[in-house]
Design a protein around this motif. Structure first.
Motif, PDB file in Angstrom:
ATOM      1  N   VAL A 129       0.846  -1.274   0.030  1.00 61.69           N
ATOM      2  CA  VAL A 129       0.008   0.036   0.084  1.00 61.69           C
ATOM      3  C   VAL A 129       1.114   1.186  -0.007  1.00 61.69           C
ATOM      4  O   VAL A 129       1.758   1.307   0.916  1.00 61.69           O
ATOM      5  CB  VAL A 129      -0.749   0.083   1.302  1.00 61.69           C
ATOM      6  CG1 VAL A 129      -1.773   1.272   1.222  1.00 61.69           C
ATOM      7  CG2 VAL A 129      -1.808  -1.167   1.231  1.00 61.69           C
ATOM      8  N   GLY A 130       0.552   2.123  -0.974  1.00 58.08           N
ATOM      9  CA  GLY A 130       1.452   3.129  -1.142  1.00 58.08           C
ATOM     10  C   GLY A 130       3.019   3.174  -1.185  1.00 58.08           C
ATOM     11  O   GLY A 130       3.763   3.718  -0.592  1.00 58.08           O
ATOM     12  N   GLY A 131       3.240   1.867  -1.878  1.00 52.99           N
ATOM     13  CA  GLY A 131       4.426   1.627  -1.879  1.00 52.99           C
ATOM     14  C   GLY A 131       5.366   0.887  -0.711  1.00 52.99           C
ATOM     15  O   GLY A 131       6.389   0.737  -0.725  1.00 52.99           O
ATOM     16  N   ALA A 132       4.285   0.648   0.392  1.00 51.95           N
ATOM     17  CA  ALA A 132       5.240   0.081   1.544  1.00 51.95           C
ATOM     18  C   ALA A 132       4.369  -1.167   1.828  1.00 51.95           C
ATOM     19  O   ALA A 132       3.189  -1.332   1.604  1.00 51.95           O
ATOM     20  CB  ALA A 132       5.164   1.044   2.616  1.00 51.95           C
ATOM     21  N   ALA A 133       5.082  -2.063   2.335  1.00 49.46           N
ATOM     22  CA  ALA A 133       4.504  -3.482   2.726  1.00 49.46           C
ATOM     23  C   ALA A 133       3.813  -3.186   3.901  1.00 49.46           C
ATOM     24  O   ALA A 133       3.941  -2.558   4.864  1.00 49.46           O
ATOM     25  CB  ALA A 133       5.581  -4.392   3.136  1.00 49.46           C
ATOM     26  N   MET A 134       2.383  -3.854   4.035  1.00 43.21           N
ATOM     27  CA  MET A 134       1.760  -3.731   5.132  1.00 43.21           C
ATOM     28  C   MET A 134       1.901  -5.181   5.928  1.00 43.21           C
ATOM     29  O   MET A 134       1.652  -6.165   5.325  1.00 43.21           O
ATOM     30  CB  MET A 134       0.309  -3.568   4.777  1.00 43.21           C
ATOM     31  CG  MET A 134      -0.089  -2.262   4.095  1.00 43.21           C
ATOM     32  SD  MET A 134       0.142  -0.787   5.293  1.00 43.21           S
ATOM     33  CE  MET A 134       1.463  -0.087   4.538  1.00 43.21           C
ATOM     34  N   TYR A 135       2.289  -5.103   7.015  1.00 44.27           N
ATOM     35  CA  TYR A 135       2.632  -6.640   7.801  1.00 44.27           C
ATOM     36  C   TYR A 135       1.386  -6.853   8.781  1.00 44.27           C
ATOM     37  O   TYR A 135       1.119  -6.038   9.762  1.00 44.27           O
ATOM     38  CB  TYR A 135       3.924  -6.511   8.450  1.00 44.27           C
ATOM     39  CG  TYR A 135       5.045  -6.049   7.635  1.00 44.27           C
ATOM     40  CD1 TYR A 135       5.819  -7.093   6.980  1.00 44.27           C
ATOM     41  CD2 TYR A 135       5.677  -4.794   7.487  1.00 44.27           C
ATOM     42  CE1 TYR A 135       6.602  -6.928   6.182  1.00 44.27           C
ATOM     43  CE2 TYR A 135       6.537  -4.429   6.566  1.00 44.27           C
ATOM     44  CZ  TYR A 135       7.010  -5.587   5.812  1.00 44.27           C
ATOM     45  OH  TYR A 135       8.382  -5.330   5.054  1.00 44.27           O
ATOM     46  N   PRO A 136       1.049  -8.280   8.575  1.00 43.34           N
ATOM     47  CA  PRO A 136      -0.086  -8.490   9.506  1.00 43.34           C
ATOM     48  C   PRO A 136       0.390  -8.676  10.993  1.00 43.34           C
ATOM     49  O   PRO A 136      -0.483  -8.844  11.811  1.00 43.34           O
ATOM     50  CB  PRO A 136      -0.661 -10.001   8.946  1.00 43.34           C
ATOM     51  CG  PRO A 136       0.677 -10.527   7.756  1.00 43.34           C
ATOM     52  CD  PRO A 136       1.581  -8.914   7.815  1.00 43.34           C
ATOM     53  N   ASN A 137       1.699  -8.485  11.265  1.00 43.96           N
ATOM     54  CA  ASN A 137       2.072  -8.664  12.649  1.00 43.96           C
ATOM     55  C   ASN A 137       2.203  -7.017  13.258  1.00 43.96           C
ATOM     56  O   ASN A 137       2.570  -6.973  14.485  1.00 43.96           O
ATOM     57  CB  ASN A 137       3.272  -9.507  12.773  1.00 43.96           C
ATOM     58  CG  ASN A 137       4.371  -8.968  11.955  1.00 43.96           C
ATOM     59  OD1 ASN A 137       4.212  -8.256  11.169  1.00 43.96           O
ATOM     60  ND2 ASN A 137       5.631  -9.565  12.526  1.00 43.96           N
ATOM     61  N   ARG A 138       2.165  -6.207  12.393  1.00 39.77           N
ATOM     62  CA  ARG A 138       2.172  -4.744  13.090  1.00 39.77           C
ATOM     63  C   ARG A 138       0.846  -4.354  13.237  1.00 39.77           C
ATOM     64  O   ARG A 138       0.015  -4.630  12.629  1.00 39.77           O
ATOM     65  CB  ARG A 138       3.119  -4.045  11.915  1.00 39.77           C
ATOM     66  CG  ARG A 138       4.320  -4.636  11.921  1.00 39.77           C
ATOM     67  CD  ARG A 138       5.247  -3.569  10.978  1.00 39.77           C
ATOM     68  NE  ARG A 138       6.534  -4.011  10.864  1.00 39.77           N
ATOM     69  CZ  ARG A 138       7.278  -3.494   9.887  1.00 39.77           C
ATOM     70  NH1 ARG A 138       7.030  -2.451   9.215  1.00 39.77           N
ATOM     71  NH2 ARG A 138       8.573  -3.970   9.779  1.00 39.77           N
ATOM     72  N   THR A 139       0.850  -3.167  14.132  1.00 43.04           N
ATOM     73  CA  THR A 139      -0.535  -2.477  14.444  1.00 43.04           C
ATOM     74  C   THR A 139      -1.068  -1.677  13.262  1.00 43.04           C
ATOM     75  O   THR A 139      -0.265  -1.415  12.199  1.00 43.04           O
ATOM     76  CB  THR A 139      -0.232  -1.823  15.761  1.00 43.04           C
ATOM     77  OG1 THR A 139       0.613  -0.310  15.223  1.00 43.04           O
ATOM     78  CG2 THR A 139       0.294  -2.410  16.884  1.00 43.04           C
ATOM     79  N   ILE A 140      -2.231  -1.493  13.291  1.00 45.08           N
ATOM     80  CA  ILE A 140      -2.757  -0.389  12.391  1.00 45.08           C
ATOM     81  C   ILE A 140      -1.768   0.927  12.175  1.00 45.08           C
ATOM     82  O   ILE A 140      -1.546   1.304  11.004  1.00 45.08           O
ATOM     83  CB  ILE A 140      -4.366  -0.108  12.762  1.00 45.08           C
ATOM     84  CG1 ILE A 140      -5.057  -1.179  12.630  1.00 45.08           C
ATOM     85  CG2 ILE A 140      -4.539   1.284  11.712  1.00 45.08           C
ATOM     86  CD1 ILE A 140      -6.384  -1.077  13.396  1.00 45.08           C
ATOM     87  N   VAL A 141      -1.297   1.414  13.346  1.00 44.04           N
ATOM     88  CA  VAL A 141      -0.584   2.702  13.277  1.00 44.04           C
ATOM     89  C   VAL A 141       0.786   2.371  12.847  1.00 44.04           C
ATOM     90  O   VAL A 141       1.118   3.035  11.676  1.00 44.04           O
ATOM     91  CB  VAL A 141      -0.417   3.116  14.645  1.00 44.04           C
ATOM     92  CG1 VAL A 141       0.275   4.372  14.701  1.00 44.04           C
ATOM     93  CG2 VAL A 141      -1.872   3.783  15.197  1.00 44.04           C
ATOM     94  N   GLU A 142       1.221   1.452  12.992  1.00 37.24           N
ATOM     95  CA  GLU A 142       2.631   0.891  12.367  1.00 37.24           C
ATOM     96  C   GLU A 142       2.805   0.789  10.927  1.00 37.24           C
ATOM     97  O   GLU A 142       3.693   1.171  10.432  1.00 37.24           O
ATOM     98  CB  GLU A 142       3.324  -0.387  13.265  1.00 37.24           C
ATOM     99  CG  GLU A 142       3.678  -0.161  14.492  1.00 37.24           C
ATOM    100  CD  GLU A 142       4.065  -1.712  15.366  1.00 37.24           C
ATOM    101  OE1 GLU A 142       4.993  -1.400  16.351  1.00 37.24           O
ATOM    102  OE2 GLU A 142       3.531  -2.331  14.995  1.00 37.24           O
ATOM    103  N   ASN A 143       1.639   0.323  10.646  1.00 35.00           N
ATOM    104  CA  ASN A 143       1.567  -0.114   9.028  1.00 35.00           C
ATOM    105  C   ASN A 143       1.132   1.324   8.457  1.00 35.00           C
ATOM    106  O   ASN A 143       1.841   1.379   7.276  1.00 35.00           O
ATOM    107  CB  ASN A 143       0.460  -1.199   8.601  1.00 35.00           C
ATOM    108  CG  ASN A 143       0.983  -2.540   8.841  1.00 35.00           C
ATOM    109  OD1 ASN A 143       2.005  -2.963   8.285  1.00 35.00           O
ATOM    110  ND2 ASN A 143       0.281  -3.345   9.593  1.00 35.00           N
TER     111      ASN A 143
END
Length: 173
Positions: A5-19
């Motif tokens: 998303v937006g050129g960045a990886a969204m990780y399922p182990n990170r929080t909403i804010v961290e992503n």
């Protein structure tokens, strides 16, 4: 699985804010969450479902209105707007139903429509089911403000004299 998303990886182990912090598509949302003091809340275990406006959604808000919404004196209104984008629990795309109403953390409801493409209120859901460690995120192309009352709208629209007069007359409620 990791989603881009937006050129960045969204990780399922990170929080909403961290992503969100890592997404170039959510810099305004992140700034708003920080200004409203909601970082800690959206970093908590949750789970939450967030209908997250992308930067272009915020860009569509008139610049002066967005500036007033993000102003330090309007934190309560900004918090109300942001909490209106958050639903308790994990609501995945497969859980959405035509005409469904979901209650937000703010306390009022969002309406889901599916005919002609999934929408939450009048915003189109552009990306679904971004899994995070404390919830799920759906990207939307609009900023949801339907929970604001007339005084909130007058405030962010710059009608400070009207707001003062209404307040002085004891008519806010």
């Amino acid at each position: 699985t990791t989603v881009m998303v937006g050129g960045a990886a969204m990780y399922p182990n990170r929080t909403i804010v961290e992503n969100a912090v890592n997404s170039a598509d959510h810099t305004t949302l992140v700034a708003a969450v920080q200004a409203a003091g909601l970082v800690e809340t959206l970093s908590s275990p949750g789970p939450f479902t967030v209908f997250a406006p992308v930067n272009s959604a915020f860009d569509a808000v008139p610049a002066d209105v967005l500036q007033r919404l993000l102003a330090a004196g309007n934190v309560e209104i900004l918090s109300k707007v942001l909490r209106y984008h958050v639903v308790p629990g994990r609501v995945r795309a497969a859980d959405l139903r035509e005409g469904q109403e979901v209650t937000t953390v703010e306390g009022t409801t969002l309406r889901i429509t599916l005919a002609g493409g999934a929408r939450v209120n009048n915003a189109r859901i552009t990306t679904t089911d971004i899994e995070t460690g404390n919830g799920v995120v759906h990207l939307i192309d609009g900023v949801l403000t339907e929970s604001l009352d007339i005084v909130d709208v007058a405030t962010i629209r710059g009608f400070s004299s009207l707001v003062s007069a209404v307040s002085t007359a004891g008519l806010v409620n």
